[in-house]
Design a protein around this motif. Structure first.
Motif, PDB file in Angstrom:
ATOM      1  N   TRP A 124       7.667  -1.826  13.323  1.00  0.00           N
ATOM      2  CA  TRP A 124       7.223  -2.601  12.120  1.00  0.00           C
ATOM      3  C   TRP A 124       8.237  -1.868  11.264  1.00  0.00           C
ATOM      4  O   TRP A 124       8.439  -0.932  10.911  1.00  0.00           O
ATOM      5  N   THR A 125       8.699  -2.468  10.559  1.00  0.00           N
ATOM      6  CA  THR A 125      10.545  -2.116   9.538  1.00  0.00           C
ATOM      7  C   THR A 125      10.199  -3.259   8.823  1.00  0.00           C
ATOM      8  O   THR A 125       9.424  -4.723   8.682  1.00  0.00           O
ATOM      9  N   GLY A 126      10.469  -2.569   7.211  1.00  0.00           N
ATOM     10  CA  GLY A 126      10.484  -3.402   5.957  1.00  0.00           C
ATOM     11  C   GLY A 126      10.001  -2.386   4.765  1.00  0.00           C
ATOM     12  O   GLY A 126      10.358  -1.406   4.554  1.00  0.00           O
ATOM     13  N   THR A 127       9.118  -3.252   4.490  1.00  0.00           N
ATOM     14  CA  THR A 127       9.272  -2.297   2.126  1.00  0.00           C
ATOM     15  C   THR A 127       7.898  -1.844   2.370  1.00  0.00           C
ATOM     16  O   THR A 127       7.013  -2.574   2.220  1.00  0.00           O
ATOM     17  N   VAL A 128       7.738  -0.585   1.283  1.00  0.00           N
ATOM     18  CA  VAL A 128       6.238  -0.558   0.800  1.00  0.00           C
ATOM     19  C   VAL A 128       6.343  -0.360  -0.580  1.00  0.00           C
ATOM     20  O   VAL A 128       6.476   0.338  -0.596  1.00  0.00           O
ATOM     21  N   ARG A 129       5.398  -0.894  -0.927  1.00  0.00           N
ATOM     22  CA  ARG A 129       4.989  -0.242  -2.538  1.00  0.00           C
ATOM     23  C   ARG A 129       4.197  -0.024  -2.732  1.00  0.00           C
ATOM     24  O   ARG A 129       2.533  -0.362  -2.326  1.00  0.00           O
ATOM     25  N   LEU A 130       3.695   1.062  -2.768  1.00  0.00           N
ATOM     26  CA  LEU A 130       2.554   1.779  -3.502  1.00  0.00           C
ATOM     27  C   LEU A 130       1.960   1.982  -5.165  1.00  0.00           C
ATOM     28  O   LEU A 130       2.533   2.424  -5.717  1.00  0.00           O
ATOM     29  N   ARG A 131       0.876   0.943  -5.406  1.00  0.00           N
ATOM     30  CA  ARG A 131       0.575   1.290  -6.294  1.00  0.00           C
ATOM     31  C   ARG A 131      -1.118   1.484  -6.370  1.00  0.00           C
ATOM     32  O   ARG A 131      -1.513   1.669  -5.741  1.00  0.00           O
ATOM     33  N   PRO A 132      -1.096   2.255  -8.079  1.00  0.00           N
ATOM     34  CA  PRO A 132      -2.666   2.566  -7.758  1.00  0.00           C
ATOM     35  C   PRO A 132      -3.752   1.590  -7.336  1.00  0.00           C
ATOM     36  O   PRO A 132      -4.158  -0.224  -7.665  1.00  0.00           O
TER      37      PRO A 132
ATOM     38  N   SER B 162       7.557 -10.829  17.772  1.00  0.00           N
ATOM     39  CA  SER B 162       8.583 -11.286  16.511  1.00  0.00           C
ATOM     40  C   SER B 162       7.747 -11.827  15.529  1.00  0.00           C
ATOM     41  O   SER B 162       8.202 -13.300  15.127  1.00  0.00           O
ATOM     42  N   ALA B 163       7.012 -10.927  14.855  1.00  0.00           N
ATOM     43  CA  ALA B 163       6.255 -11.735  13.978  1.00  0.00           C
ATOM     44  C   ALA B 163       7.231 -10.802  12.331  1.00  0.00           C
ATOM     45  O   ALA B 163       7.501  -9.847  12.344  1.00  0.00           O
ATOM     46  N   PHE B 164       6.311 -11.894  11.145  1.00  0.00           N
ATOM     47  CA  PHE B 164       7.067 -11.604  10.159  1.00  0.00           C
ATOM     48  C   PHE B 164       6.755 -12.001   9.358  1.00  0.00           C
ATOM     49  O   PHE B 164       5.719 -12.701   8.985  1.00  0.00           O
ATOM     50  N   GLY B 165       5.433 -10.698   8.363  1.00  0.00           N
ATOM     51  CA  GLY B 165       4.953 -11.134   7.231  1.00  0.00           C
ATOM     52  C   GLY B 165       4.862 -10.209   6.879  1.00  0.00           C
ATOM     53  O   GLY B 165       5.400  -9.389   5.717  1.00  0.00           O
ATOM     54  N   ALA B 166       3.550 -10.023   6.034  1.00  0.00           N
ATOM     55  CA  ALA B 166       2.930  -8.550   4.855  1.00  0.00           C
ATOM     56  C   ALA B 166       1.549  -8.418   4.901  1.00  0.00           C
ATOM     57  O   ALA B 166       0.995  -8.994   5.771  1.00  0.00           O
ATOM     58  N   ALA B 167       1.421  -6.503   5.130  1.00  0.00           N
ATOM     59  CA  ALA B 167      -0.069  -6.288   5.190  1.00  0.00           C
ATOM     60  C   ALA B 167      -0.492  -5.447   4.055  1.00  0.00           C
ATOM     61  O   ALA B 167       0.530  -4.918   3.062  1.00  0.00           O
ATOM     62  N   ILE B 168      -1.603  -6.076   3.362  1.00  0.00           N
ATOM     63  CA  ILE B 168      -1.694  -5.315   2.025  1.00  0.00           C
ATOM     64  C   ILE B 168      -3.569  -4.817   2.316  1.00  0.00           C
ATOM     65  O   ILE B 168      -4.058  -4.928   2.550  1.00  0.00           O
ATOM     66  N   TYR B 169      -3.045  -3.054   1.559  1.00  0.00           N
ATOM     67  CA  TYR B 169      -4.124  -2.551   1.674  1.00  0.00           C
ATOM     68  C   TYR B 169      -4.961  -2.186   0.657  1.00  0.00           C
ATOM     69  O   TYR B 169      -3.580  -2.237  -0.427  1.00  0.00           O
ATOM     70  N   LEU B 170      -6.054  -2.854  -0.151  1.00  0.00           N
ATOM     71  CA  LEU B 170      -6.868  -2.756  -1.007  1.00  0.00           C
ATOM     72  C   LEU B 170      -7.787  -1.113  -1.065  1.00  0.00           C
ATOM     73  O   LEU B 170      -8.244  -1.744  -0.223  1.00  0.00           O
ATOM     74  N   ASP B 171      -7.660   0.007  -1.922  1.00  0.00           N
ATOM     75  CA  ASP B 171      -8.747   0.463  -1.800  1.00  0.00           C
ATOM     76  C   ASP B 171     -10.018   0.270  -2.370  1.00  0.00           C
ATOM     77  O   ASP B 171     -10.255  -0.657  -3.238  1.00  0.00           O
TER      78      ASP B 171
ATOM     79  N   LEU C 275      -2.327 -17.026  -0.310  1.00  0.00           N
ATOM     80  CA  LEU C 275      -0.715 -15.790  -0.101  1.00  0.00           C
ATOM     81  C   LEU C 275      -0.117 -16.824   1.070  1.00  0.00           C
ATOM     82  O   LEU C 275       0.962 -16.224   0.537  1.00  0.00           O
ATOM     83  N   LEU C 276      -0.008 -17.781   1.609  1.00  0.00           N
ATOM     84  CA  LEU C 276       0.708 -18.442   2.228  1.00  0.00           C
ATOM     85  C   LEU C 276       2.008 -19.181   2.304  1.00  0.00           C
ATOM     86  O   LEU C 276       2.605 -19.260   2.265  1.00  0.00           O
ATOM     87  N   SER C 277       1.467 -19.596   0.609  1.00  0.00           N
ATOM     88  CA  SER C 277       2.321 -19.880   0.188  1.00  0.00           C
ATOM     89  C   SER C 277       2.871 -19.104  -0.877  1.00  0.00           C
ATOM     90  O   SER C 277       4.276 -19.905  -1.137  1.00  0.00           O
ATOM     91  N   VAL C 278       2.847 -18.141  -0.944  1.00  0.00           N
ATOM     92  CA  VAL C 278       3.936 -17.419  -2.112  1.00  0.00           C
ATOM     93  C   VAL C 278       5.292 -17.066  -1.261  1.00  0.00           C
ATOM     94  O   VAL C 278       4.743 -16.209   0.166  1.00  0.00           O
ATOM     95  N   PRO C 279       6.081 -16.769  -1.040  1.00  0.00           N
ATOM     96  CA  PRO C 279       7.508 -16.725  -0.597  1.00  0.00           C
ATOM     97  C   PRO C 279       7.898 -15.279  -0.263  1.00  0.00           C
ATOM     98  O   PRO C 279       6.905 -13.785  -0.917  1.00  0.00           O
ATOM     99  N   LEU C 280       7.854 -14.408   1.299  1.00  0.00           N
ATOM    100  CA  LEU C 280       7.331 -12.744   1.381  1.00  0.00           C
ATOM    101  C   LEU C 280       8.678 -12.488   1.051  1.00  0.00           C
ATOM    102  O   LEU C 280       9.483 -12.106   2.110  1.00  0.00           O
ATOM    103  N   ASP C 281       9.116 -12.476  -0.620  1.00  0.00           N
ATOM    104  CA  ASP C 281      10.569 -11.690  -0.544  1.00  0.00           C
ATOM    105  C   ASP C 281      10.434 -10.710  -1.246  1.00  0.00           C
ATOM    106  O   ASP C 281       9.086 -10.189  -1.181  1.00  0.00           O
TER     107      ASP C 281
END
Length: 238
Positions: free
Chosen positions: A7-15, A74-83, A107-113
């Motif tokens: 697992w390598t990438g960017t994490v954003r923690l929001r309320p 060999s996967a690239f994508g996003a994992a979203i955790y909602l409180d 969300l598949l149509s949203v660029p993973l940037d």
């Protein structure tokens, strides 16, 4: 299983939410307290349920309290955790999950940037769901604000004017998980915030009310299928 440390990438923690974007790794069987949305931009991800069934997914929505494992190739994508207690992301597990599969697919149509986390959260939290029972909301706030110390069901129930059995029922019915599981989630979230602020894993463990870093490690394995060292080593926090 592939190396969980991949697992390598960017994490954003929001309320109310944590969003990871990057190289998806694997995770052994675990049961988390969040609503999880998984979006696979490339490569292959297989989700295994508690009965051993496997599914190759492009998107997946996983309810709180559901045991599962993830194998990424060999996967690239996003994992979203909602409180599960977030005002924005909904309350009842049944109400929450009714539309998450379609939202995950959208969300598949949203660029993973770099803009993906904020775009995804805007999509997932609008319009906001109704607040839960006022007593449950007060109990959740007490837990969220009290992670540095002991958190007992009876004590929290007394502070919000409910019996322990009634408060236990509200957590299970409206949040989809037991009181003790929500406490672990709140402590883990507090530890993530401490790591995000530059603290060591040991410092984060104590600030979040874990007995020591080994306790934090056990809970992270149980709730994410990963060691906390992954968060410190492979992820960039923003």
């Amino acid at each position: 299983m592939s190396d969980a440390g991949s697992w390598t990438g960017t994490v954003r923690l929001r309320p109310g939410a944590l969003v990871f974007v990057g190289k998806l790794g694997s995770a052994h069987a675990h049961t988390h307290a969040a609503v999880q949305l998984l979006v696979v931009g490339s490569g292959r991800v297989i989700v295994t349920d508690e009965s051993g069934g496997e599914r190759n997914v492009a998107t997946a929505a996983i309810s709180p309290g559901v045991q599962h494992a993830v194998r990424a190739e060999s996967a690239f994508g996003a994992a979203i955790y909602l409180d599960p207690a977030s005002r924005g992301t909904g309350v009842s597990a049944q109400d929450r999950m009714a539309g998450w599969e379609s939202k995950a697919a959208l969300l598949l149509s949203v660029p993973l940037d770099e803009e993906f986390p904020e775009t995804a959260l805007t999509l997932l939290t609008s319009p906001p769901a109704a607040d839960p029972d006022p007593s449950l909301r007060r109990a959740v706030d007490l837990v969220d604000q009290g992670t540095a110390g002991p958190l007992r069901l009876a004590d929290v129930a007394a502070q919000v004017g409910l019996s322990p059995s009634r408060l236990r029922h509200l957590f299970s019915e409206r949040l989809g998980l037991p009181f003790t599981a929500y406490v672990r989630w709140a402590r883990l979230r507090a530890a993530m915030e401490a790591v995000q602020a530059g603290g060591s894993l040991t410092e984060a463990a104590h600030l979040a009310g874990f007995t020591d870093s080994s306790h934090l490690t056990r809970v992270t394995h149980a709730m994410f299928g990963l060691p906390p060292s992954v968060a410190a080593r492979g992820l960039r926090w923003k």
